[in-house]
Write an enzyme that holds these catalytic residues in place. Structure first.
Site, PDB file in Angstrom:
ATOM      1  N   GLY A 260       0.822  -1.201   0.000  1.00  0.00           N
ATOM      2  CA  GLY A 260       0.000   0.000   0.000  1.00  0.00           C
ATOM      3  C   GLY A 260       0.853   1.247   0.000  1.00  0.00           C
ATOM      4  O   GLY A 260       0.581   2.199  -0.726  1.00  0.00           O
ATOM      5  N   ALA A 261       1.916   1.213   0.801  1.00  0.00           N
ATOM      6  CA  ALA A 261       2.816   2.360   0.903  1.00  0.00           C
ATOM      7  C   ALA A 261       4.021   1.928   1.718  1.00  0.00           C
ATOM      8  O   ALA A 261       4.041   0.860   2.329  1.00  0.00           O
ATOM      9  CB  ALA A 261       2.124   3.549   1.562  1.00  0.00           C
ATOM     10  N   MET A 262       5.047   2.789   1.737  1.00  0.00           N
ATOM     11  CA  MET A 262       6.286   2.469   2.443  1.00  0.00           C
ATOM     12  C   MET A 262       6.813   3.701   3.146  1.00  0.00           C
ATOM     13  O   MET A 262       6.886   4.776   2.548  1.00  0.00           O
ATOM     14  CB  MET A 262       7.313   1.929   1.434  1.00  0.00           C
ATOM     15  CG  MET A 262       8.646   1.561   2.042  1.00  0.00           C
ATOM     16  SD  MET A 262       8.451   0.288   3.306  1.00  0.00           S
ATOM     17  CE  MET A 262       9.796   0.727   4.392  1.00  0.00           C
ATOM     18  N   GLU A 263       7.213   3.528   4.418  1.00  0.00           N
ATOM     19  CA  GLU A 263       7.524   4.652   5.295  1.00  0.00           C
ATOM     20  C   GLU A 263       8.973   5.115   5.234  1.00  0.00           C
ATOM     21  O   GLU A 263       9.482   5.720   6.175  1.00  0.00           O
ATOM     22  CB  GLU A 263       7.182   4.282   6.744  1.00  0.00           C
ATOM     23  CG  GLU A 263       8.109   3.245   7.382  1.00  0.00           C
ATOM     24  CD  GLU A 263       7.646   1.813   7.255  1.00  0.00           C
ATOM     25  OE1 GLU A 263       8.094   0.957   8.025  1.00  0.00           O
ATOM     26  OE2 GLU A 263       6.801   1.562   6.367  1.00  0.00           O
ATOM     27  N   ASN A 264       9.683   4.873   4.127  1.00  0.00           N
ATOM     28  CA  ASN A 264      11.074   5.290   4.019  1.00  0.00           C
ATOM     29  C   ASN A 264      11.281   6.684   4.616  1.00  0.00           C
ATOM     30  O   ASN A 264      10.497   7.598   4.373  1.00  0.00           O
ATOM     31  CB  ASN A 264      11.506   5.334   2.551  1.00  0.00           C
ATOM     32  CG  ASN A 264      10.912   4.221   1.735  1.00  0.00           C
ATOM     33  OD1 ASN A 264      11.253   3.070   1.912  1.00  0.00           O
ATOM     34  ND2 ASN A 264       9.993   4.570   0.845  1.00  0.00           N
ATOM     35  N   HIS A 296      -0.783   6.365   8.659  1.00  0.00           N
ATOM     36  CA  HIS A 296       0.008   5.192   9.052  1.00  0.00           C
ATOM     37  C   HIS A 296       1.481   5.391   8.711  1.00  0.00           C
ATOM     38  O   HIS A 296       2.356   5.197   9.569  1.00  0.00           O
ATOM     39  CB  HIS A 296      -0.544   3.952   8.344  1.00  0.00           C
ATOM     40  CG  HIS A 296       0.183   2.687   8.689  1.00  0.00           C
ATOM     41  ND1 HIS A 296      -0.253   1.827   9.671  1.00  0.00           N
ATOM     42  CD2 HIS A 296       1.319   2.141   8.186  1.00  0.00           C
ATOM     43  CE1 HIS A 296       0.574   0.807   9.764  1.00  0.00           C
ATOM     44  NE2 HIS A 296       1.537   0.975   8.870  1.00  0.00           N
ATOM     45  N   GLU A 297       1.768   5.775   7.471  1.00  0.00           N
ATOM     46  CA  GLU A 297       3.170   5.907   7.061  1.00  0.00           C
ATOM     47  C   GLU A 297       3.840   7.080   7.775  1.00  0.00           C
ATOM     48  O   GLU A 297       5.019   6.996   8.136  1.00  0.00           O
ATOM     49  CB  GLU A 297       3.281   6.067   5.548  1.00  0.00           C
ATOM     50  CG  GLU A 297       2.627   4.948   4.740  1.00  0.00           C
ATOM     51  CD  GLU A 297       3.028   3.539   5.171  1.00  0.00           C
ATOM     52  OE1 GLU A 297       4.153   3.347   5.672  1.00  0.00           O
ATOM     53  OE2 GLU A 297       2.206   2.619   5.012  1.00  0.00           O
ATOM     54  N   HIS A 300       4.820   6.107  11.297  1.00  0.00           N
ATOM     55  CA  HIS A 300       6.005   5.244  11.326  1.00  0.00           C
ATOM     56  C   HIS A 300       7.293   6.043  11.570  1.00  0.00           C
ATOM     57  O   HIS A 300       8.304   5.452  11.965  1.00  0.00           O
ATOM     58  CB  HIS A 300       6.149   4.501   9.995  1.00  0.00           C
ATOM     59  CG  HIS A 300       5.581   3.115  10.005  1.00  0.00           C
ATOM     60  ND1 HIS A 300       5.818   2.206  11.016  1.00  0.00           N
ATOM     61  CD2 HIS A 300       4.806   2.462   9.097  1.00  0.00           C
ATOM     62  CE1 HIS A 300       5.209   1.066  10.733  1.00  0.00           C
ATOM     63  NE2 HIS A 300       4.584   1.188   9.593  1.00  0.00           N
ATOM     64  N   GLU A 319       4.559  -2.488  13.226  1.00  0.00           N
ATOM     65  CA  GLU A 319       3.316  -2.491  12.456  1.00  0.00           C
ATOM     66  C   GLU A 319       2.075  -2.551  13.336  1.00  0.00           C
ATOM     67  O   GLU A 319       1.110  -1.830  13.117  1.00  0.00           O
ATOM     68  CB  GLU A 319       3.320  -3.637  11.437  1.00  0.00           C
ATOM     69  CG  GLU A 319       4.393  -3.503  10.360  1.00  0.00           C
ATOM     70  CD  GLU A 319       4.275  -2.236   9.529  1.00  0.00           C
ATOM     71  OE1 GLU A 319       3.236  -1.543   9.611  1.00  0.00           O
ATOM     72  OE2 GLU A 319       5.233  -1.927   8.802  1.00  0.00           O
TER      73      GLU A 319
END
Length: 868
Positions: A260-264, A296-297, A300, A319
């Site tokens: 869905g997405a990535m919290e880089n 959410h991201e 993080h 998570e």
């Protein structure tokens, strides 16, 4: 296959032999031969001068130690081993990768015309040889070089510190991230985008630049994402006291993305599904989903980035906690009851099913072959419920005190689930010793409750038993610490104070034994109990409610979730009895008392429209399936449809009055407006099964001024198989075929189409100009919907659905095994079906098992299912 993948065990964790304190990266970007130069400062931690670096699908160009060519290394499967090394040194590795041919979408790859990365969980090893593990934290400096005309935006983690021009039309940008991070949080994006910009002033007065990058022409679909980001930043400061820590925060929306997405850190890469929205292209559900995922991201940044996980077995540390935080964010901004209901539906449906499947595992797994397989509902959603139980046991004030202590102890480190629980325990003084079992024990507990009222003593008692059945991975279960939230009601609907041992007590009962009795004093009349309020623990509740008690709770419960839950339990009683009726050849019945209870909900002038809509929504086929050890697909489908048709025809007047009274003139995404549309469209879904259904649905489609109402009418036509269905589907396809993201809604309807020729339609739909099996969103929408949302056709006794699934999974096995691994889950549950279906499903799993090149993702799941 060439070799048998080996499992890794949590108990075998060892700290790294070396660490990397800093890494300087240079990317010279080309479609087929990108050159990556990585200069790392390495420090030996143990008396072992052999350094093993992870690496996959890389071409090694050169390897230097302290500026000298190093020859003392061995290339192994999955990496290289260097020997004879000094205690501290600078390592330079040059590799070459092929982004254009990277269809797995891990590491560095092309998404449309842009370069992008996905490094969680183990994608960085596809970029360069490295200690690709979350407990190695380094500071990163990244220089990105590319053609300026084609890739004017060159992005990476941290802050932009320099840029310049090169010969041949190329340019470069230098980024520096001052915060040590593991390799999985690295990100790079290069492309040509439209950019939405804004700023945010933190509570300490720092200015943060906000940038959202979208494909050209999509700028008008980015404002909601920006609003959601700003709301997230405000909320995290206000509720958790957490402030952002870089000068810039960037989000990039890409079409080809496995997650869905990535919290880089500082550069979030998003599936465009969770960024792009306007009223013509996105539904209310999309808007709310974007808000939740953006939150959410962002959250993080502290719970995942500033404090990361020591190893991948601790995944729920970041998570589960961050899902809890995004759920609280959505609840604080919107309807807490509706958000809680939707969260619980996920637990009671697919998560409970996962607990009962061969893939059952604790929220902190004990062993794994392919880490991507543990990005599961158990780790995320059940993990969130475990955090919520701690919040319930401690209360908001003590929970926040625990969060503060957690950050004080572990900021800038890689921590464990135990570290988090210890911080909560130490900050609150609450003993969480037994509670820790939630991290290590798999399966769904069943909580059985019996009540007794003594009119002479004026006491009321609840005897609570708990039992967790053996699962594939664990045979012996122990009693858990379960917070059981209850309330007792008098006949007039007023709550009764809970008293024990002569004093008032809390509504949360601490259930810690296999069986125990709680006695309440000064109860002057037999009460109606409201049990497991707010779904205070992820358990299956067994209590023999009468119809009258459930109807009473639907009206009088002080908690909106409990009102919904009572309605669901009332429906469940008759769905169960009617499934049995279908199986025994007797008539399906719905008593007027049940229908009148739902009529009362529709006519209520105190309930919010959004809550009425949730109460009126029937449980899904998948949730009902979870009630049975052997699933009768056809009987469940028959009963659910008959229930809907009966309610629709009996309550047609009330449903029609609601439908016609709630029409919006102007579209807004206020939670009040969303609630009204939700109720109006649930009414339409029922009215579609009446004589006026076809004309009503068609009229709404062609008069709709927003995507929510458009999709609601198409869904109603699809589910009720109305004559107008094909007309609406054709019109939509002709209008939106140029936009894959908008077409995903259409593909999902094709996949869930209950028509007799559904599978033939799906196969022909794969030739649609907007469809590509290489795109995870398209694949999940069409194929995933068929496998998960079309039970009767997927589970056809002919086996055609299973064979189709096997063919698709086999094809994806070589191109994108991560997506294939997500799609295979319905086949893994083959033992829950009749002998004929079991044999057909097992045949497909055996065929996959026999593949010479079966990917680790699939190998693990297929073998677990067949061995269970």
């Amino acid at each position: 296959m060439a070799h048998t993948p080996q499992a890794k065990y949590r108990k075998d964790y060892t700290s790294p032999s070396h660490t990397i304190t800093s890494i300087d990266l240079v990317f010279d970007l080309y479609d087929h031969n990108t050159v990556v130069t990585a200069r790392s400062k390495v420090k030996q931690l143990k008396q072992d001068n052999v350094l093993y670096l992870d690496g996959e699908q890389l071409k090694l160009v050169s390897l230097d130690v302290n500026n000298e060519k190093w020859t003392r290394f061995e290339q192994l499967e999955g990496g290289i081993a260097l020997s004879g090394l000094p205690e501290e040194f600078e390592l330079e590795i040059v590799t070459e990768v092929n982004p254009e041919n990277n269809l797995a979408l891990e590491g560095l790859y092309k998404s449309g015309g842009a370069f992008c990365t996905q490094c969680e969980a183990e994608g960085f090893r596809r970029i360069t040889y490295y200690l690709d593990r979350p407990d190695v934290l380094a500071t990163y400096s990244t220089k990105v070089i590319a053609d300026k005309a084609t890739y004017p935006f060159l992005l990476s983690n941290g802050n932009r510190i320099a840029e310049g021009e090169l010969d041949n039309g190329r340019h470069w940008v230098q980024w520096q991230d001052p915060h040590p991070k593991p390799a999985y949080l690295f990100a790079l994006v290069a492309g040509d985008f439209d950019v939405l910009r804004d700023t945010f002033i933190t509570k300490s007065g720092r200015k943060v630049d906000l940038e959202i990058f979208v494909d050209k022409g999509n700028l008008d679909r980015a404002p909601h994402a920006m609003t959601s980001l700003i709301n997230s930043m405000k909320w995290d400061e206000e509720r958790f006291g957490l402030e952002y820590d870089l000068d810039i925060y960037m989000i990039v929306a890409v079409d080809f993305f496995n997650m869905g997405a990535m919290e880089n850190k500082g550069l979030n890469v998003f599936n465009s599904k969770f960024v792009l929205a306007n009223e013509q292209t996105a539904t209310d559900t999309d808007y709310l989903g974007i808000e939740a995922v953006i939150g959410h991201e962002y959250f993080h940044n502290w719970t995942g980035n500033r404090v990361t996980c020591r190893d991948w077995f601790q995944l729920s540390l970041k998570e589960g906690l961050t899902v809890f935080r995004d759920q609280e964010f959505s609840s604080d901004l919107g309807s807490r009851a509706v958000n809680r209901i939707n969260n619980v539906r996920i637990i009671r449906g697919p998560q409970f099913a996962e607990d009962a499947s061969p893939m059952s595992h604790p929220i902190r797994p004990e062993k794994v072959i392919e880490m991507n397989n543990f990005y599961t509902l158990t780790v995320y959603e059940k993990g969130s419920e475990v955090i919520r139980m701690m919040h319930t046991l401690l209360g908001e004030k003590a929970f926040q005190k625990g969060m503060k202590l957690y950050f004080e102890r572990h900021d800038g480190t890689a921590a464990t689930c135990e570290d988090f629980v210890a911080a909560m325990e130490d900050a609150s003084g609450v003993d969480l010793g037994q509670f820790r079992l939630w991290y290590s024990q798999s399966g769904t507990p069943i909580v059985s409750i019996k009540s007794d009222y003594d009119s002479t003593e004026q006491t009321y008692s609840l005897t609570v038993s708990q039992h967790t059945s053996a699962t594939h991975d664990q045979q012996n279960k122990q009693p858990l610490h379960i917070p059981l939230d209850i309330e007792l009601y008098a006949a007039n609907g007023q709550p009764i104070e809970l008293r024990s041992n002569g004093k008032g007590i809390d509504n949360i009962l601490n259930v810690t034994k296999d069986k125990e009795t709680f006695v309440f004093e000064d109860v002057s009349e037999k009460p109606v109990p409201s049990l497991l309020r707010e779904f205070s623990a992820p358990v299956i509740l067994e209590y023999d409610y009468s119809d009258e008690e459930l109807t009473f709770l639907m009206v009088h419960a002080s908690n909106d979730f409990s009102r919904w839950d009572a309605g669901q339990m009332l429906l469940a009683k008759y769905i169960r009895s009617n499934v049995n009726a279908v199986q025994t050849g007797t008539e399906i019945e719905l008593p007027m008392s049940l229908i009148d209870a739902f009529r009362g909900v529709l006519l209520s002038d105190t309930l919010e429209p959004a809550l009425i809509a949730e109460i009126m929504a029937l449980p899904s086929h998948n949730e009902v399936s979870g009630w049975y050890s052997q699933i009768d697909v056809d009987a469940i489908a028959t009963v659910l449809k008959a229930t809907k048709v009966r309610l629709a025809n009996t309550l047609e007047d009330e449903l029609s009055a609601i439908y016609h009274s709630l029409k919006d003139v102007d579209y807004t995404i206020s939670h009040e407006a969303i609630g009204k549309r939700s109720l109006r469209n649930i009414a339409l879904s029922y009215l579609a099964h009446t004589e006026l259904g076809n004309s009503l649905v068609e009229k709404q489609y062609f008069s709709a001024n927003n995507m929510t109402d458009t999709i609601a009418s198409m869904s109603a036509a699809n589910n009720a198989q109305l004559d107008c269905r094909e007309k609406l589907m054709t019109d939509y396809s002709e209008k939106w075929q140029h936009d894959g993201l908008v077409m995903d809604k259409w593909f999902a309807l094709q996949g869930s189409n209950p028509a007799e020729n559904a599978l033939e339609v799906i196969k022909s739909t794969m030739d649609h100009t907007a469809f590509s099996l290489k795109n995870p969103n398209r694949t999940r929408s069409l194929i995933g919907s068929f496998l998960n949302m079309n039970p009767v056709k997927f589970h056809s006794i002919t086996g055609d659905g299973y064979q189709f699934a096997g063919e698709i999974i086999k094809e994806l096995n070589t191109s994108n095994p991560q997506v294939a691994s997500r799609l295979i889950d319905p086949l893994l549950k083959f033992r829950k079906y009749d002998d004929t279906r079991q044999a057909l499903m097992k045949r497909e799993l055996e065929r996959l098992k026999s593949l010479d090149n079966l990917a680790k993702d699939l190998f693990e799941k297929v073998n677990k299912a067949l061995d269970s």
